[in-house]
Write an enzyme that holds these catalytic residues in place. Structure first.
Site, short mmCIF file in Angstrom:
data_model
loop_
_atom_site.label_atom_id
_atom_site.label_comp_id
_atom_site.label_asym_id
_atom_site.label_seq_id
_atom_site.Cartn_x
_atom_site.Cartn_y
_atom_site.Cartn_z
N HIS A 222 0.88 -1.18 0.00
CA HIS A 222 0.00 0.00 0.00
C HIS A 222 0.92 1.22 0.00
O HIS A 222 1.60 1.49 -0.98
CB HIS A 222 -0.92 -0.10 1.21
CG HIS A 222 -2.06 0.88 1.27
ND1 HIS A 222 -2.40 1.71 0.23
CD2 HIS A 222 -2.96 1.14 2.27
CE1 HIS A 222 -3.44 2.44 0.59
NE2 HIS A 222 -3.79 2.12 1.83
N HIS A 261 -2.21 -1.92 -10.09
CA HIS A 261 -3.17 -1.34 -9.15
C HIS A 261 -4.42 -2.20 -9.14
O HIS A 261 -4.81 -2.72 -10.18
CB HIS A 261 -3.52 0.10 -9.56
CG HIS A 261 -4.11 0.90 -8.46
ND1 HIS A 261 -5.44 0.85 -8.14
CD2 HIS A 261 -3.52 1.75 -7.57
CE1 HIS A 261 -5.66 1.64 -7.11
NE2 HIS A 261 -4.52 2.20 -6.74
N ASP A 315 2.70 5.85 -6.87
CA ASP A 315 3.99 5.76 -6.18
C ASP A 315 5.17 5.81 -7.13
O ASP A 315 6.29 6.13 -6.73
CB ASP A 315 4.06 4.44 -5.39
CG ASP A 315 3.00 4.42 -4.31
OD1 ASP A 315 2.87 5.43 -3.61
OD2 ASP A 315 2.29 3.41 -4.19
N1 COA Z 1 4.95 -6.40 -10.90
C1 COA Z 1 4.88 -7.57 -11.58
N2 COA Z 1 3.75 -8.29 -11.68
C2 COA Z 1 2.66 -7.80 -11.10
C3 COA Z 1 2.67 -6.59 -10.40
C4 COA Z 1 3.87 -5.89 -10.32
N3 COA Z 1 3.95 -4.75 -9.66
N4 COA Z 1 1.43 -6.35 -9.91
C5 COA Z 1 0.68 -7.39 -10.30
N5 COA Z 1 1.42 -8.26 -11.00
C6 COA Z 1 0.96 -9.48 -11.62
C7 COA Z 1 0.76 -10.57 -10.57
O1 COA Z 1 1.93 -11.31 -10.34
C8 COA Z 1 -0.35 -11.38 -11.19
O2 COA Z 1 0.22 -12.19 -12.18
P1 COA Z 1 -0.37 -13.66 -12.48
O3 COA Z 1 -1.78 -13.42 -12.94
O4 COA Z 1 0.54 -14.17 -13.54
O5 COA Z 1 -0.31 -14.40 -11.18
C9 COA Z 1 -1.19 -10.35 -11.90
O6 COA Z 1 -0.32 -9.25 -12.16
C10 COA Z 1 -2.38 -9.85 -11.08
O7 COA Z 1 -1.90 -9.57 -9.80
P2 COA Z 1 -2.84 -9.41 -8.52
O8 COA Z 1 -2.02 -9.66 -7.31
O9 COA Z 1 -4.09 -10.20 -8.70
O10 COA Z 1 -3.25 -7.91 -8.67
P3 COA Z 1 -3.81 -7.06 -7.50
O11 COA Z 1 -4.90 -6.29 -8.06
O12 COA Z 1 -4.11 -7.83 -6.28
O13 COA Z 1 -2.52 -6.19 -7.16
C11 COA Z 1 -1.17 -4.54 -6.30
C12 COA Z 1 -2.51 -4.86 -6.93
C13 COA Z 1 -1.04 -3.04 -6.17
C14 COA Z 1 -1.11 -5.18 -4.89
C15 COA Z 1 -0.03 -5.12 -7.19
O14 COA Z 1 -0.13 -4.61 -8.50
C16 COA Z 1 1.33 -4.84 -6.60
O15 COA Z 1 1.78 -5.61 -5.73
N6 COA Z 1 2.03 -3.74 -7.06
C17 COA Z 1 3.30 -3.39 -6.53
C18 COA Z 1 3.11 -2.64 -5.22
C19 COA Z 1 2.58 -1.24 -5.44
O16 COA Z 1 3.03 -0.51 -6.30
N7 COA Z 1 1.62 -0.87 -4.59
C20 COA Z 1 1.04 0.48 -4.61
C21 COA Z 1 -0.38 0.46 -5.03
S1 COA Z 1 -0.96 2.13 -5.16
#
Ligand code: COA
Length: 387
Positions: A222, A261, A315
């Site tokens: 987050h 996101h 971010d």
């Molecule tokens: N880098 C690489 N792969 C990513 C990714 C990232 N930052 N974010 C998501 N993915 C991939 C996942 O590995 C997953 O792949 P798969 O389908 O092959 O397993 C797919 O994208 C979907 O991921 P999921 O975890 O279901 O998406 P989410 O909606 O739960 O995730 C976040 C949202 C923000 C938690 C995620 O994108 C993330 O961890 N980002 C990095 C942290 C970040 O920047 N957070 C700030 C948010 S404002």
């Protein structure tokens, strides 16, 4: 409603109605109380935006000057906050220090449990004024520098930069930081806002609800992502290492920080605005290296992840923009909190006005109907108590 279906991460579940914010993740649209984020970023100050969130209308000039006066009055640190900062600075992360100082503010507020909207708005403004002072003082204390008194002649953003760095920011620096705060002020039902609402739904006070939100924002998925972005940029170090670094991360199954996101399936509009501001800062900044590197990483990922809904989020560029403003990277997440207090408290105003205890269900997945065995009959077994 009884069902055994589980919505992991509460994805797709509506938990509240709000007039504060709506996001269209497909179009990359972010609206606060009816106003587009691009308009607010261009025209409104953070103080106006906070007023909008607390009152659902932009302020008149009298309303804004009253709010400014209250914010200025509430900027100075309490003695208890000074003592805590003295004890904690350098010994724990600033985010933890902020959480503790917010709790301490509540401890000495005799009106903390007054749930009238008027009192709650006062508490919201008080926290908005005080949290930047705590973060700036925490940072100066851990560096062995004097804690600076706030300056009444400076706006909210400029005063924060001044009390942090000891230097009055340029007009551009103050403007960029003010817009960055507006961009971070509110974001509908994210994890930290939800945790504030859960705490408030028990009719616990606003200080405890905000401390819960700060604890939730701390995590790297987050609010912690912005400082993780900076650490990643530092590790990459140079454009020539982008491919090897990113490929190694992806092959280890790691996530690239600042990318992806839950809601935006296109570029986050806040990332677009921050990139534009970053460009303005970079024109005169001696420290544009990480901003330029961010753009190259973004371009590499656009090709590498093309076809997947993974784009820069807020971010991604805040890391290098804050760097150009001279802010150390372990303050990025506390700064997120310093801005998000406006939105958190606005959601709490809505929650207290129409409260219902948040109490979802869990589907039991454990064993059933086991017969109790006397301790002598259970054998030795490995100890599972950590030492
Ligand atoms: N880098 C690489 N792969 C990513 C990714 C990232 N930052 N974010 C998501 N993915 C991939 C996942 O590995 C997953 O792949 P798969 O389908 O092959 O397993 C797919 O994208 C979907 O991921 P999921 O975890 O279901 O998406 P989410 O909606 O739960 O995730 C976040 C949202 C923000 C938690 C995620 O994108 C993330 O961890 N980002 C990095 C942290 C970040 O920047 N957070 C700030 C948010 S404002």
């Amino acid at each position: 409603m009884t069902t055994t279906e589980i919505q992991r991460g509460l994805e797709g579940v509506n938990v509240a109605a709000t007039k504060l914010c709506t996001i269209d993740g497909q179009k990359g649209q972010l609206i606060y109380a009816g106003y587009d984020i691009y308009d607010l970023a261009e025209h409104a100050s953070f103080e106006e935006t906070a007023y909008l969130l607390w009152n659902l209308d932009l302020p008149t000039s009298k309303q804004l000057s009253d709010l400014n006066a209250l914010l200025i009055e509430e900027r100075p640190l309490s003695d208890l906050n000074r003592t805590l900062i003295h004890e904690l600075a350098g010994k724990c992360l600033p985010m933890r220090g902020l959480e503790i100082c917010v709790t301490a503010l509540g401890a000495l507020d005799p009106r903390a449990s007054d749930f009238s909207q008027e009192q709650l708005k006062w508490t919201a403004a008080r926290l908005t004024a005080r949290m930047p002072s705590v973060v700036a003082a925490f940072h100066r204390q851990r560096q062995g520098l004097d804690i600076l008194a706030p300056r009444d002649d400076l706006g909210h953003a400029a005063n924060f930069l001044y009390t942090l760095t000891g230097e009055e920011p340029s007009e551009l620096q103050a403007k960029v930081f003010d817009v960055a705060m507006t961009l971070h002020a509110e974001h509908e039902m994210n994890a930290s806002t939800f945790s504030a609402i859960v705490t408030a739904s028990t009719m616990s006070d606003m200080y405890s609800a905000i401390a819960s939100a700060i604890g939730t924002l701390k995590g790297p998925l987050h609010g912690g992502a912005n400082s993780a972005v900076f650490e990643m940029l530092e590790e990459i170090g140079d454009e020539s290492n982008i491919e090897s670094h990113i490929e190694a991360m992806l092959s280890r199954g790691e996530r690239v920080m600042g990318i992806g996101h839950r809601v935006y399936k296109t570029t986050d509009p806040r990332a677009i605005i921050l990139e534009e501001l970053g460009e303005q800062l970079a024109e005169t900044s001696p420290d544009r290296k990480y901003f330029d590197l961010s753009r190259k990483v973004r371009d590499y990922l656009a090709e590498r992840l093309s076809g997947r809904p993974l784009y820069p989020n807020v971010d991604f560029f805040s890391a290098s923009v804050y760097r150009m403003l001279g802010i150390p990277h372990d303050l990025y997440t506390p700064i997120f909190a310093v801005a998000r207090i406006a939105g958190w408290s606005a959601h709490l105003l809505e929650q207290y006005a129409d409260n219902r205890l948040v109490r979802p269900n869990a589907v039991y997945a454990g064993e059933k109907f086991r017969a109790y065995e006397p301790i002598e009959a259970r054998g030795q077994g490995e100890s599972s108590t950590p030492r």
